[in-house]
Design a protein around this motif. Sequence first.
Motif, PDB file in Angstrom:
ATOM      1  N   GLU A  21       0.849  -1.196   0.000  1.00 26.29           N
ATOM      2  CA  GLU A  21       0.000   0.000   0.000  1.00 26.29           C
ATOM      3  C   GLU A  21       0.880   1.240   0.000  1.00 26.29           C
ATOM      4  OE1 GLU A  21      -3.252   0.429   2.690  1.00 26.29           O
ATOM      5  OE2 GLU A  21      -3.591  -1.738   2.711  1.00 26.29           O
ATOM      6  N   GLY A  22       0.564   2.179  -0.871  1.00 25.33           N
ATOM      7  CA  GLY A  22       1.332   3.410  -0.953  1.00 25.33           C
ATOM      8  C   GLY A  22       2.734   3.190  -1.501  1.00 25.33           C
ATOM      9  N   VAL A  23       2.969   2.079  -2.154  1.00 20.47           N
ATOM     10  CA  VAL A  23       4.269   1.718  -2.723  1.00 20.47           C
ATOM     11  C   VAL A  23       5.368   1.891  -1.669  1.00 20.47           C
ATOM     12  CG1 VAL A  23       5.728   1.975  -4.774  1.00 20.47           C
ATOM     13  CG2 VAL A  23       3.357   2.608  -4.908  1.00 20.47           C
ATOM     14  N   GLU A  24       5.076   1.424  -0.464  1.00 21.25           N
ATOM     15  CA  GLU A  24       6.001   1.571   0.663  1.00 21.25           C
ATOM     16  C   GLU A  24       7.101   0.519   0.582  1.00 21.25           C
ATOM     17  OE1 GLU A  24       5.888   1.399   5.530  1.00 21.25           O
ATOM     18  OE2 GLU A  24       4.034   1.303   4.383  1.00 21.25           O
ATOM     19  N   ALA A  25       8.346   0.985   0.685  1.00 25.97           N
ATOM     20  CA  ALA A  25       9.498   0.074   0.639  1.00 25.97           C
ATOM     21  C   ALA A  25       9.746  -0.526   2.019  1.00 25.97           C
ATOM     22  CB  ALA A  25      10.729   0.828   0.170  1.00 25.97           C
ATOM     23  N   LEU A  26      10.436  -1.651   2.046  1.00 23.00           N
ATOM     24  CA  LEU A  26      10.806  -2.275   3.309  1.00 23.00           C
ATOM     25  C   LEU A  26      11.915  -1.471   3.980  1.00 23.00           C
ATOM     26  CD1 LEU A  26      10.921  -6.011   2.216  1.00 23.00           C
ATOM     27  CD2 LEU A  26       9.128  -4.853   3.486  1.00 23.00           C
ATOM     28  N   PRO A  27      12.012  -1.518   5.305  1.00 23.78           N
ATOM     29  CA  PRO A  27      13.096  -0.811   5.984  1.00 23.78           C
ATOM     30  C   PRO A  27      14.450  -1.345   5.529  1.00 23.78           C
ATOM     31  CG  PRO A  27      11.459  -1.577   7.567  1.00 23.78           C
ATOM     32  CD  PRO A  27      11.111  -2.159   6.237  1.00 23.78           C
ATOM     33  N   GLY A  28      15.355  -0.426   5.204  1.00 22.11           N
ATOM     34  CA  GLY A  28      16.696  -0.817   4.783  1.00 22.11           C
ATOM     35  C   GLY A  28      16.807  -1.139   3.302  1.00 22.11           C
ATOM     36  N   GLN A  29      15.701  -1.051   2.583  1.00 19.28           N
ATOM     37  CA  GLN A  29      15.719  -1.362   1.158  1.00 19.28           C
ATOM     38  C   GLN A  29      16.316  -0.185   0.393  1.00 19.28           C
ATOM     39  OE1 GLN A  29      11.878  -2.397  -0.310  1.00 19.28           O
ATOM     40  NE2 GLN A  29      12.631  -3.032  -2.308  1.00 19.28           N
TER      41      GLN A  29
END
Length: 100
Positions: A71-79
């Motif tokens: 959702e919201g094109v949210e990236a993973l932490p540290g990506q």
Amino acid sequence: FLVARRHLSRRRVVQALLAILWMILLRTVTRVDPTFASVYLGITILVILWRNLGHEETGQGRKSAYSVFNEGVEALPGQLSGQELDDQLRHRTRHPTSRA
């Protein structure tokens, strides 16, 4: 004597029965036509790959490794994003918590 009872889930029992059925069918196929055994194994590999592609929906709160599916094109932490890589190559400094 004591018999240890193990909790077997329904899924494990079904998997065991399918494995036994698979071995019986392999034995039958090899008796009928031994050259067809390689085709049987190839089809088995394709079925296993298809079954493990992850056709089920992502659960609530779970994020995909591919940010376009979140959702919201949210990236993973540290990506590492393209913008961060560009900043590193051009020796620009950014605040570590800001995302593009």
